[in-house]
Scaffold this motif. Structure first.
Motif, short mmCIF file in Angstrom:
data_model
loop_
_atom_site.label_atom_id
_atom_site.label_comp_id
_atom_site.label_asym_id
_atom_site.label_seq_id
_atom_site.Cartn_x
_atom_site.Cartn_y
_atom_site.Cartn_z
N LEU A 409 0.83 -1.20 0.00
CA LEU A 409 0.00 0.00 0.00
C LEU A 409 0.87 1.25 0.00
O LEU A 409 0.52 2.26 -0.64
CB LEU A 409 -0.94 0.00 1.20
CG LEU A 409 -1.92 -1.17 1.31
CD1 LEU A 409 -2.99 -0.87 2.34
CD2 LEU A 409 -2.56 -1.51 -0.03
N LEU A 410 1.99 1.21 0.68
CA LEU A 410 2.93 2.32 0.63
C LEU A 410 3.42 2.52 -0.80
O LEU A 410 3.49 3.66 -1.29
CB LEU A 410 4.11 2.06 1.58
CG LEU A 410 5.25 3.07 1.54
CD1 LEU A 410 4.76 4.48 1.82
CD2 LEU A 410 6.35 2.66 2.53
N ALA A 411 3.74 1.42 -1.48
CA ALA A 411 4.19 1.52 -2.87
C ALA A 411 3.10 2.12 -3.75
O ALA A 411 3.39 2.95 -4.63
CB ALA A 411 4.59 0.14 -3.39
N GLU A 412 1.85 1.75 -3.51
CA GLU A 412 0.76 2.29 -4.32
C GLU A 412 0.61 3.80 -4.12
O GLU A 412 0.40 4.55 -5.08
CB GLU A 412 -0.55 1.59 -3.98
CG GLU A 412 -1.72 2.07 -4.84
CD GLU A 412 -2.98 1.25 -4.64
OE1 GLU A 412 -4.01 1.60 -5.26
OE2 GLU A 412 -2.95 0.26 -3.88
N ALA A 423 8.96 3.97 -5.45
CA ALA A 423 7.99 2.88 -5.39
C ALA A 423 8.58 1.58 -5.92
O ALA A 423 8.42 0.51 -5.30
CB ALA A 423 6.74 3.25 -6.17
N HIS A 424 9.27 1.65 -7.05
CA HIS A 424 9.80 0.42 -7.65
C HIS A 424 10.99 -0.12 -6.86
O HIS A 424 11.23 -1.34 -6.85
CB HIS A 424 10.14 0.66 -9.11
CG HIS A 424 8.92 0.71 -9.99
ND1 HIS A 424 8.19 -0.41 -10.32
CD2 HIS A 424 8.28 1.77 -10.58
CE1 HIS A 424 7.16 -0.06 -11.08
NE2 HIS A 424 7.18 1.25 -11.24
N PHE A 446 -1.14 -2.47 -10.30
CA PHE A 446 -0.51 -1.74 -9.19
C PHE A 446 -1.54 -0.96 -8.38
O PHE A 446 -1.30 0.14 -7.92
CB PHE A 446 0.58 -0.78 -9.71
CG PHE A 446 1.70 -1.48 -10.43
CD1 PHE A 446 2.71 -2.12 -9.73
CD2 PHE A 446 1.72 -1.51 -11.82
CE1 PHE A 446 3.72 -2.77 -10.41
CE2 PHE A 446 2.74 -2.17 -12.51
CZ PHE A 446 3.75 -2.81 -11.80
N ARG A 447 -2.70 -1.59 -8.21
CA ARG A 447 -3.79 -0.94 -7.47
C ARG A 447 -4.45 -1.95 -6.53
O ARG A 447 -5.34 -2.69 -6.94
CB ARG A 447 -4.83 -0.37 -8.43
CG ARG A 447 -4.43 0.94 -9.09
CD ARG A 447 -5.53 1.41 -10.05
NE ARG A 447 -5.33 2.76 -10.50
CZ ARG A 447 -4.58 3.10 -11.57
NH1 ARG A 447 -3.96 2.13 -12.25
NH2 ARG A 447 -4.44 4.37 -11.91
N PHE A 448 -4.00 -2.01 -5.28
CA PHE A 448 -4.71 -2.77 -4.27
C PHE A 448 -5.80 -1.92 -3.65
O PHE A 448 -6.87 -2.42 -3.29
CB PHE A 448 -3.74 -3.26 -3.19
CG PHE A 448 -3.03 -4.53 -3.56
CD1 PHE A 448 -3.24 -5.18 -4.76
CD2 PHE A 448 -2.12 -5.09 -2.67
CE1 PHE A 448 -2.58 -6.35 -5.09
CE2 PHE A 448 -1.44 -6.27 -2.98
CZ PHE A 448 -1.68 -6.91 -4.18
#
Length: 454
Positions: A409-412, A423-424, A446-448
């Motif tokens: 979720l942080l990456a999103e 992010a990557h 890339f969308r939780f």
């Protein structure tokens, strides 16, 4: 298949079942007037070494029935009684606190003296007692085991590892130490070494359920799901009433979206006699996970005052209710759930329960991060997810998978905020632990959370 909900299938983040891996003497000497009572107590200690807690409690209860003055049996049983036995538990606790220790063995005196100091929140005194006991009975592994567990709970992983290795040097058959070493290595993200420890545990004690279950937890954390399932099933084969493996297997089946299989696991657990509270929690998790997987957010929210959510009975149900409130824009409900978590956190702080404090604080930060993300405050969301990540570890499967999900979720939010490189880099770190989870994230676009990137 939508699988974002997998990593929040962990009530431990909010209820903090906690791991207490403590070793016990192989050949204990106990102060009892009854040889049969002493034998029952020894059987209880053996069951605890195998993490068969319900069986252990039965032996301790029987030992006390055979010798009503058996002090160490009172002490053990007082810590293992059911909620409906609170009055008897209080009475036993008072008796142990007031008991004269002059006629018991050095081991028993150490056990109870250490516990008394901890009971009275005398941290320095309890540490002093441990060191004195190790000096007095240097070849007895018990005080060393408590010191190792104390170091582990305090987050002093290198010291804990050294002490558990010393335990094995004193008694190579003290196999539960391998379990502790495996979890410590998971917390250090040394997953290959964790696998070695758990496999050593399994090699030495293949007839016990816990080695198979612990190895399954590792496999699930690192994305080796078929091996995890095999390990959980083996644990159940070895010990049909090893409830943790049913719970872990149900989580694994939920992750794949096979909710019919989850119900089958619950039915198997019920048929084997799983205690009703644990069975209810399994059912709650399955019900809420399936609703979330099918985006039935309003249906979840409509049950916000139900038995699964009330009092955070099941952490997953409370988390998903909070998520449903954010999905539907019911910010008042979202904040109400956060306030309830804050109250539980304050209570844990008053009780001095460090494990619960960490768990509730991490869960609260995670929920605040989700709300901030849905409200469009990406910097605040990133700050909350990052703070939660710093509290979570890779101990066992529950915290470990939650930590990975929180990082996703942080990456999103980073991607939504245009911070692609950061992010990557984070995704690469997650992939090094559990590549299957990152594959699911990629398949979702890339969308939780489904944040709008304009």
């Amino acid at each position: 298949m939508k699988r974002w909900f997998w990593a929040i299938l962990v009530s431990v983040v909010l209820v903090a079942a906690g791991l207490t891996l403590v070793a016990f003497p192989r050949d204990p000497e106990w102060t009892s007037s009854s040889a049969d009572a002493s034998a029952e107590f020894t059987a209880g200690e053996d069951a605890l070494r195998k993490v068969y807690t319900e069986e252990a409690a039965k032996h301790f209860r029987r030992a006390l029935e055979l010798d009503s003055d058996f002090l160490v049996a009172k002490w053990r049983l007082s810590q293992m009684m059911r909620p409906d036995e609170s009055e008897q538990q209080r009475q036993l606790t008072e008796e142990v606190l007031k008991a004269d220790l002059s006629s018991v063995t050095a081991r028993e005196r150490c056990m109870i003296s250490y516990w008394r100091a901890a009971w009275n929140d005398q941290g320095d005194e309890s540490a002093r007692i441990l060191d004195a006991c190790i000096e007095e009975i240097p070849n007895d592994p018990y005080p060393l085991a408590w010191k190792a567990g104390r170091a582990w709970r305090a987050g002093h992983l290198e010291e804990a590892e050294r002490l558990y290795q010393e335990l094995l040097a004193i008694d190579p058959n003290w196999v539960v130490a391998y379990n502790a070493l495996g979890y410590i290595k998971m917390m250090q993200t040394a997953f290959n070494e964790a696998e070695e420890s758990f496999k050593s545990y399994r090699f030495i004690a293949p007839e016990q359920a816990n080695p198979h279950d612990s190895l399954g937890e590792l496999f699930m954390t690192i994305g080796r799901y078929s091996e995890a399932e095999e390990s959980f099933e083996k644990a159940i084969e070895v010990r049909p009433d090893f409830w943790a493996s049913y719970e872990h297997l149900a989580v694994l089946k939920s992750y794949t979206g096979d909710f019919a299989a989850v119900r089958g696991v619950i039915d198997r657990a019920a048929a084997t006699g799983m205690p009703e509270p644990r069975l209810r929690k399994m059912s709650c998790r399955a019900t809420y996970a399936e609703m979330a997987a099918k985006d039935r957010w309003k249906e979840i929210l409509d049950q916000h005052d139900g038995p699964c959510v009330e009092g955070f009975f099941d952490g997953l149900s409370a988390l998903l209710t909070h998520r449903a409130a954010c999905e539907t824009g019911d910010w008042r409900m979202a904040r109400t759930i956060e306030d309830e978590a804050m109250g539980l956190l304050i209570d844990a702080e008053k009780d001095g329960n460090g494990e619960l404090v960490r768990a509730f604080r991490a869960g609260l930060l995670h929920m605040q991060g989700i709300r901030a993300a849905f409200e469009g405050d990406l910097p605040a969301a990133q700050q909350r997810f990052q703070a939660a990540d710093e509290l979570l570890t890779f101990i066992a499967v529950d915290d470990g998978m939650y930590k990975l999900y929180n990082r996703m979720l942080l990456a999103e939010t980073l991607l939504t905020d245009g911070k692609d490189a950061e992010a990557h880099s984070l995704l690469a770190s997650i992939r090094s632990v559990n590549p299957a989870m990152v594959e699911d994230f990629e398949e979702s676009g890339f969308r939780f959370l489904g944040l709008d990137r304009g």
